[in-house]
Design a protein around this motif. Structure first.
Motif: not given
Length: 297
Positions: A46-47, A52-54, A174-175, A219-220
């Motif tokens: 999840a981390a 990667i997303i942020y 939030g992200g 989770s994510v």
């Protein structure tokens, strides 16, 4: 009810549903994978996904946001390590009932952490919601089990987590907050796995698929939606909406696991919905304020 509040309610309900599906996967995986390793694998995946997303926004993380995310991650780790271990020694239904008792602990956690006394309406909503949960899952209880202690500890952690998350979600992105809490949980779970030496294990493709779903789907996504929702509704309403997890768990038990439908479920589900309505009724808030004023006279 404005659009933002409606979106917050929907986000919290989706979070509750996704977390309800996690119980089924964890219960299956815990038979072959040690709890600390399971938690570490889930949150490391999840981390990595959240980083990667942020990735392009990491520079926006400041010290105060890092501290806030750490505290959220600390309580999140406590919540999930007790939940995962508890499922080794008890049933999914029993675990759901005991963990759902967080709703009755929520006003106390709010008082201790925020230094603000909960209103009469908040306490009333918590009691009504817990009565509904008792109807839904009470028929599945029997004698004391060691897993009960872990589940009660999980409930206490969950109540504290909701109060802390509601506080910080209104202050920070939030992200990024989700990224910090998930990464903190991943680090703590990995250290726990190394300390107890339960990491010597092989993972089958099917088990990896389950872990991947727990990481992303349980989770994510739900934690992002949870933080999003908590920015837009009150702490009490957030707690009630998240308690729908036990309702969804029971429904999935009926539809997926072919568990028997019983009349207590219908009554309990209706009472939980009533608790949500009470948490949003201006009349109840007016009664709460008048009660407080009368006590002061």
């Amino acid at each position: 009810m404005n659009n933002q509040k409606s979106l917050g309610i929907i986000a919290l309900l989706i979070s509750a549903f996704l977390w309800a599906t996690a119980s089924i996967f964890v219960k299956q995986l815990i038979e072959d994978i040690p709890p600390c390793f399971l938690l570490a694998a889930r949150y490391v995946l999840a981390a990595v996904a959240t980083i990667i997303i942020y990735a392009k926004r990491l520079k926006k993380i400041k010290k105060d946001m890092l501290i806030a995310g750490f505290w959220m991650g600390l309580f999140l780790f406590g919540q999930f390590i007790t939940f995962t271990i508890g499922l080794q020694y008890t049933t999914t239904s029993r675990s759901s009932f005991l963990i759902a008792s967080y709703i009755i602990l929520l006003p106390l956690a709010y008082w201790i952490i925020r230094r603000k006394k909960p209103g009469v309406n908040d306490i009333l909503v918590a009691v009504v919601c817990m009565i509904g949960i008792c109807f839904i899952l009470g028929g599945n209880l029997d004698g004391f089990q060691i897993g009960d202690l872990y589940c009660v500890a999980c409930a206490a952690d969950y109540a504290a987590y909701i109060v802390i998350s509601a506080k910080y979600s209104r202050r920070y992105d939030g992200g990024l907050l989700n990224l910090i809490q998930i990464t903190t949980t991943a680090i703590l779970a990995t250290l726990c796995s190394l300390l107890v030496q339960d990491y010597h294990i092989s993972i089958t493709p099917g088990q990896f698929g389950g872990l991947l779903y727990l990481a992303i789907g349980c989770s994510v996504i739900p934690f992002f939606l949870c933080i999003f929702g908590m920015k837009r509704v009150s702490t009490t309403t957030s707690g009630v909406l998240l308690s729908f997890e036990c309702v969804f768990t029971s429904i999935m038990g009926i539809l997926v696991l072919n568990e028997k439908m019983y009349w207590q479920f219908a009554i309990g589900g209706g009472i939980v919905v009533l608790a949500f309505i009470l948490s949003e009724m201006p009349l109840m808030r007016m009664i709460s304020k008048k009660s407080i004023r009368l006590r002061r006279l």
